[in-house]
Design an enzyme around this catalytic site. Structure first.
Site, PDB file in Angstrom:
ATOM      1  N   GLY A 188      -4.543   1.466  36.744  1.00 56.20           N
ATOM      2  CA  GLY A 188      -3.127   1.189  36.523  1.00 56.20           C
ATOM      3  C   GLY A 188      -2.368   1.057  37.834  1.00 56.20           C
ATOM      4  O   GLY A 188      -2.912   0.635  38.855  1.00 56.20           O
ATOM      5  N   SER A 190       0.055   2.053  41.206  1.00 54.40           N
ATOM      6  CA  SER A 190       0.037   3.055  42.268  1.00 54.40           C
ATOM      7  C   SER A 190       0.992   4.202  41.965  1.00 54.40           C
ATOM      8  O   SER A 190       0.710   5.360  42.310  1.00 54.40           O
ATOM      9  CB  SER A 190       0.425   2.410  43.607  1.00 54.40           C
ATOM     10  OG  SER A 190      -0.518   1.427  43.976  1.00 54.40           O
ATOM     11  N   VAL A 192       1.816   5.557  39.014  1.00 50.82           N
ATOM     12  CA  VAL A 192       1.176   6.516  38.102  1.00 50.82           C
ATOM     13  C   VAL A 192      -0.080   7.104  38.749  1.00 50.82           C
ATOM     14  O   VAL A 192      -0.422   8.262  38.515  1.00 50.82           O
ATOM     15  CB  VAL A 192       0.843   5.843  36.754  1.00 50.82           C
ATOM     16  CG1 VAL A 192       0.140   6.820  35.816  1.00 50.82           C
ATOM     17  CG2 VAL A 192       2.121   5.322  36.095  1.00 50.82           C
ATOM     18  N   GLY A 193      -0.731   6.326  39.603  1.00 49.69           N
ATOM     19  CA  GLY A 193      -1.891   6.842  40.315  1.00 49.69           C
ATOM     20  C   GLY A 193      -1.563   8.084  41.121  1.00 49.69           C
ATOM     21  O   GLY A 193      -2.363   9.027  41.201  1.00 49.69           O
ATOM     22  N   GLU A 210      -8.269   3.038  40.216  1.00 50.13           N
ATOM     23  CA  GLU A 210      -8.358   1.578  40.282  1.00 50.13           C
ATOM     24  C   GLU A 210      -6.935   1.040  40.185  1.00 50.13           C
ATOM     25  O   GLU A 210      -6.371   0.942  39.093  1.00 50.13           O
ATOM     26  CB  GLU A 210      -9.235   1.038  39.147  1.00 50.13           C
ATOM     27  CG  GLU A 210     -10.698   1.462  39.247  1.00 50.13           C
ATOM     28  CD  GLU A 210     -11.415   0.867  40.445  1.00 50.13           C
ATOM     29  OE1 GLU A 210     -10.930  -0.160  40.981  1.00 50.13           O
ATOM     30  OE2 GLU A 210     -12.440   1.420  40.854  1.00 50.13           O
ATOM     31  N   CYS A 245      -4.924  -7.209  38.421  1.00 47.27           N
ATOM     32  CA  CYS A 245      -4.801  -6.572  39.730  1.00 47.27           C
ATOM     33  C   CYS A 245      -5.489  -7.353  40.834  1.00 47.27           C
ATOM     34  O   CYS A 245      -5.181  -7.153  42.016  1.00 47.27           O
ATOM     35  CB  CYS A 245      -5.353  -5.149  39.669  1.00 47.27           C
ATOM     36  SG  CYS A 245      -7.049  -5.062  39.068  1.00 47.27           S
TER      37      CYS A 245
END
Length: 475
Positions: A188, A190, A192-193, A210, A245
């Site tokens: 998802g 960055s 939320v990463g 990812e 992405c």
């Protein structure tokens, strides 16, 4: 809402039983996932069409075939992947034997995303099961039809004591992230990463992230521009209408060549999607109204709204935006600051093609970087100088479909990699095992220490045979 703690407790009980470590069990589950796809292809296609208006061609190639490929490879290679690897122990442990055992991590969480909601859900899960783990799959609420289908089919075919599907949105994901996992695999944004990483850090849980970023495509002169244009179109608008992405986010070419590049892409777009692309059934729609308006805002920016070379048409009622090329976009425009994730393609102009290296390197490291050239010197410079998750020369996105190549980001574009055997390894612990007998117990290891013992063991650790002999003889 699902009780995340209860789900994890149930899965830990299943893992503790040892069933998932069995080769035959893993094979049976991989065949079950294969059966889901082959028995319910029409339902899968319908769900993807419902969520994204995804063309059947894209769904078949980029989602269904990719999942079947992951299953087939794991079924074919699993016994070899699971086999302990014998390694040569150093002389310090002589006599001994040494092996590396691929051990499952345990209870893992896979958080999927909406743009490829079938493939990006199942490919990591397939690798986790092949590695002998139990899994929670958190599907994306932004692709509700595919999410509901996975929640329905997986328990019908797969061991429900080992694989759980959780639907929902932020509250459900938050509840899951509060639990202790043995690994988290997230696909998802960055933003939320960072949330996932922070939650994982509380339990020292390893993560695969990812993410994405702004993937550049550099267009050199003296190439087959028609082929290059078609391959750019395939990776941009033929890949979920730019909502991928690894789609080219922006192009870089010389001032002398920019108009030719824009014209070539425009000509091929007419051939592939027609004069009225909003009516084409070969283009996915934008996922929701929020992203639709976000993309319109990028186009309406005062710095670029006069730079539209072609496209710009949009229809809110069907959430579609036509393939749009923006020519000679300034570096400080909003569209060059954030990941576009849609059908807009800005072209940035430089004096010399080599200037593209510095331009890309000044930004965060992308998930993919593309170069179109016949110049071997430029190829070498690009491969040496550009730090990216992957590099693809004279094509776009095709590297994602190669199972033997790692797929993953670096820096802002992610951490960790998967695909093929790497997915299996990503969900495995490489456990070192050394076995010795009780013979040949060297006094040099034990007190009282002496200079000859120190010299002897230093030589042994470094593998210097002559020094070993000298130190032993001079004791």
């Amino acid at each position: 809402m699902v009780d995340a703690a209860v789900v994890v407790k149930q899965l830990r009980s299943t893992y503790a039983s040892g069933i998932t470590k069995d080769y035959d069990w893993r094979i049976s589950q991989l065949k079950a996932f294969q059966k889901i796809v082959t028995s319910h292809e029409k339902e899968i296609l319908y769900a993807l069409r419902t969520d994204l208006s995804k063309p059947e061609h894209e769904s078949q190639v980029q989602e269904i075939a990719q999942v079947l490929s992951a299953c087939s490879l794991a079924l074919k290679e699993l016994k070899r992947w699971m086999k302990p690897q014998t390694v040569n122990p150093s002389i310090i442990a002589f006599p001994s034997s040494a092996k590396v055992i691929m051990e499952p991590l345990g209870v893992v969480l896979v958080i999927s995303t909406w743009n490829f909601p079938f493939m990006l859900s199942l490919e990591p899960v397939i690798g986790a099961i092949a590695a002998g783990n139990v899994v929670v799959l958190k599907t994306s609420e932004l692709a509700p039809a595919t999410s509901a289908l996975l929640a329905k089919l997986i328990p019908e075919y797969v061991d429900s004591s080992a694989v759980k599907v959780v639907q929902g949105s932020v509250p459900e994901t938050t509840a899951l992230l509060e639990q202790k996992w043995d690994k988290i695999f997230y696909t998802g944004s960055s933003r939320v990463g960072r949330i996932v990483s922070a939650a994982a850090a509380k339990h020292l849980t390893p993560v695969v992230l990812e993410l994405g970023g702004k993937c550049p495509a550099v267009i050199d002169e003296n190439i087959n521009l028609t082929v290059a244009a078609r391959r750019i179109i395939s990776g941009k608008w033929g890949c979920n209408n730019g909502q991928a992405c690894i789609s080219p986010d922006y192009l870089i070419t010389t001032k002398a060549y920019a108009s030719k590049v824009a014209e070539a892409i425009s000509t091929e777009l007419d051939k592939l999607y027609g004069k009225d692309p909003l009516q084409s059934h070969e283009l996915s729609r934008i996922i929701n109204i929020h992203h639709f308006h976000r993309l319109l805002k990028l186009m309406d920016d005062d710095k670029v709204n006069q730079k539209i070379f072609r496209g710009g048409q949009h229809n809110e009622s069907i959430l579609k935006i036509a393939p749009t090329i923006l020519l000679d976009v300034p570096q400080d425009a909003l569209i060059l600051e954030e990941e576009i994730f849609g059908p807009l393609l800005p072209i940035v102009m430089v004096d010399n093609i080599e200037d593209s290296i510095a331009l890309i390197s000044a930004k965060e490291k992308p998930l993919a970087a593309y170069l179109f050239t016949n110049n071997e010197r430029m190829k070498d410079m690009f491969k040496r100088s550009i730090s990216a998750g992957s590099i693809c020369i004279n094509d776009t996105i095709i590297h994602f479909l190669v199972p033997n190549l790692p797929f993953g980001g670096v820096g802002e574009s992610g951490t960790g990699a998967y695909h093929g055997k790497l997915t299996f390894e990503s969900f495995s612990h490489k456990k070192a095992v050394l076995e010795r007998s009780f013979i040949l117990d060297l006094d040099a290891r034990y007190p009282p220490y002496a200079p000859w013992k120190t010299k002897f063991l230093k030589a042994v650790v470094q593998g210097h045979i002559a020094s070993i002999a000298r130190s032993f003889l001079c004791r």
